[in-house]
Motif scaffolding. Structure first.
Motif, PDB file in Angstrom:
ATOM      1  N   ALA A  70      -2.646  -6.535   1.190  1.00 25.99           N
ATOM      2  CA  ALA A  70      -3.967  -6.874   2.175  1.00 25.99           C
ATOM      3  C   ALA A  70      -4.374  -5.449   2.820  1.00 25.99           C
ATOM      4  O   ALA A  70      -5.667  -5.123   2.719  1.00 25.99           O
ATOM      5  N   ALA A  74      -7.886  -4.086   2.540  1.00 25.53           N
ATOM      6  CA  ALA A  74      -8.871  -3.671   3.607  1.00 25.53           C
ATOM      7  C   ALA A  74      -9.260  -2.357   3.753  1.00 25.53           C
ATOM      8  O   ALA A  74     -10.423  -1.987   4.080  1.00 25.53           O
ATOM      9  N   GLY A 268      -5.453   0.673   6.730  1.00 27.27           N
ATOM     10  CA  GLY A 268      -5.666  -0.832   6.442  1.00 27.27           C
ATOM     11  C   GLY A 268      -4.447  -1.518   6.760  1.00 27.27           C
ATOM     12  O   GLY A 268      -4.842  -2.643   7.189  1.00 27.27           O
ATOM     13  N   SER A 269      -3.241  -1.062   6.634  1.00 27.94           N
ATOM     14  CA  SER A 269      -2.278  -2.120   6.980  1.00 27.94           C
ATOM     15  C   SER A 269      -2.194  -2.288   8.653  1.00 27.94           C
ATOM     16  O   SER A 269      -2.132  -3.375   9.162  1.00 27.94           O
ATOM     17  N   TRP A 271      -4.946  -2.416  10.634  1.00 29.00           N
ATOM     18  CA  TRP A 271      -5.882  -3.163  10.770  1.00 29.00           C
ATOM     19  C   TRP A 271      -5.631  -4.663  10.374  1.00 29.00           C
ATOM     20  O   TRP A 271      -5.780  -5.608  11.185  1.00 29.00           O
ATOM     21  N   VAL A 272      -4.828  -4.994   9.446  1.00 28.47           N
ATOM     22  CA  VAL A 272      -4.553  -6.144   8.849  1.00 28.47           C
ATOM     23  C   VAL A 272      -3.718  -6.937  10.014  1.00 28.47           C
ATOM     24  O   VAL A 272      -3.806  -7.867  10.236  1.00 28.47           O
ATOM     25  N   ASN A 275      -5.920  -8.204  12.649  1.00 29.47           N
ATOM     26  CA  ASN A 275      -7.003  -9.006  12.207  1.00 29.47           C
ATOM     27  C   ASN A 275      -6.575  -9.864  11.304  1.00 29.47           C
ATOM     28  O   ASN A 275      -7.092 -10.027  10.130  1.00 29.47           O
ATOM     29  N   ALA A 279      -8.326 -10.839   7.654  1.00 34.27           N
ATOM     30  CA  ALA A 279      -7.458 -10.237   6.544  1.00 34.27           C
ATOM     31  C   ALA A 279      -7.525 -11.157   5.386  1.00 34.27           C
ATOM     32  O   ALA A 279      -7.706 -10.932   3.955  1.00 34.27           O
ATOM     33  N   GLU A 283      -9.229 -11.378   1.607  1.00 43.04           N
ATOM     34  CA  GLU A 283      -8.566 -11.748   0.230  1.00 43.04           C
ATOM     35  C   GLU A 283      -9.064 -12.863  -0.444  1.00 43.04           C
ATOM     36  O   GLU A 283      -8.888 -12.645  -1.729  1.00 43.04           O
ATOM     37  N   TRP A 305       3.409  -5.178  10.146  1.00 44.75           N
ATOM     38  CA  TRP A 305       2.567  -4.120   9.834  1.00 44.75           C
ATOM     39  C   TRP A 305       2.655  -2.885  10.820  1.00 44.75           C
ATOM     40  O   TRP A 305       1.842  -2.667  11.923  1.00 44.75           O
TER      41      TRP A 305
END
Length: 350
Positions: A70, A74, A268-269, A271-272, A275, A279, A283, A305
């Motif tokens: 993810a 992202a 991105g990590s 954010w995942v 969220n 996320a 996907e 994360w």
């Protein structure tokens, strides 16, 4: 091309990987982002005391289809790579082909558990591990009626996995060795497509399944299987599962661009982790992962994360020590030296 459904001896597979890696070291390709113009620009900027420019040439990153990828999805779709001045596209690269693709520069990088890169790097693969992305994502499961209750019960059994020498096989080989099982001689590994892992297990082709989420989680979710092991267990707390693996030439010749890739990927990590529903929907909408949204949210919510690079070299050394216990690494390999070879610190990457 290897038949993905064939059962192969682990020694044959490791030998094949080692030979292939050696060839790649001699004949590896170059990335578009590592052209002579960028090299000259980087050298000029360095001599002038300025930060090297980030390449805006097309760069391809690989994805495989696991839920835990993810952060890459992202970073791409939310524009984090663009924010760093990068021109990134994503390309699906399946199974063992990822090692060759990153090493030769067909793609600039890809995600993967740190264990799966150690043997190829030991043998000369032109790849550097630059940052951790998250903890957790691998499952080792068996049908409820298999009679298998612990890792020690797996001796003599067939293990269905999504990739020979891949992330799940590499990781669970370590835990099998700790349980007194030789992962080369005492079990049989059988490769099947990622999306067929659960179905193959239900047909009795193997007694155990080892794969990243969601492939091995489906039989847990429907109640037909129990979990024997996972890298979410307490003994693996504070250990990165997946890392950013980048082409060695990119890291060496254009560290500014390599660092920009890693920063955006790490963003991105983060954010995942904040969220999860969004996320999961990302996907699904982009057809990266075929699973219900509720299930993906549940899985992504189990991972930690916390991307970063400061502890990665120490974790690589620890992993190399554990890996030697499987017989996967050469007996003369120094784990500390392998960790130093595999890890590449990058500018302005925490």
């Amino acid at each position: 091309m290897t038949d993905p459904h064939a059962s192969l001896s682990r020694r044959q597979l490791l030998r094949r990987t080692a030979v292939g890696a050696g060839v790649l070291t001699v004949g590896g390709g170059l990335l578009a982002a590592c052209g002579s113009d960028d090299d000259n620009n980087a050298a000029t900027a360095s001599s002038a005391g300025k930060a090297a420019p980030v390449s805006n040439k097309p760069i391809v990153l690989a994805w495989g289809g696991a839920a835990c990828e993810a952060p890459l999805y992202a970073a791409h779709h939310l524009g984090y790579f663009k924010d760093e001045g990068l021109n990134i596209s994503l390309q699906q690269v399946g199974g063992d082909a990822l090692h060759d693709a990153v090493s030769t520069g067909k793609v600039a990088g890809g995600p993967g558990i740190l264990f799966q890169w150690l043997k190829p790097i030991e043998q000369g693969l032109n790849v550097k591990l630059t940052s951790g992305l998250h903890e957790g994502c691998l499952r080792f499961v068996t049908p409820k009626d298999s009679g298998i209750k612990t890792l020690s019960d797996v001796k003599g059994k067939t293990i269905v996995t999504d990739e020979i020498n891949g992330s799940a096989m590499a990781f669970f080989s370590v835990d099998l060795a700790k349980a007194g099982i030789n992962p080369e001689k005492d079990v049989t590994w059988k490769q099947v497509p990622f999306d067929q892992v659960a179905k193959t297990l239900s047909k009795g082709v193997g007694q155990v399944a080892a794969a990243p989420d969601p492939a091995a989680y489906f039989p847990l979710d429907d109640g037909s299987a129990i979990q024997l092991d996972t890298n979410l267990n307490a003994q693996h707390v504070n250990e990165y599962c997946c890392v950013t693996a980048l082409n060695g030439d990119l890291v060496k010749k254009d560290p500014a661009t390599a660092a920009a890739i890693v920063r955006a990927w790490g963003r991105g990590s983060t954010w995942v982790g904040k969220n999860l529903p969004a996320a999961a929907q990302l996907e699904i909408d982009n057809k990266y992962v075929a699973a219900p949204k509720e299930l993906l949210v549940k899985l992504l919510g189990q991972y930690v994360w916390d991307p970063g690079s400061k502890d990665l070299q120490a974790q690589l050394e620890k992993g190399a020590v554990a890996f030697k216990g499987t017989g996967y690494l050469d007996s003369g390999t120094d784990p500390k030296q392998l960790a130093q070879l595999a890890f590449a610190p990058l500018p302005n990457v925490a």
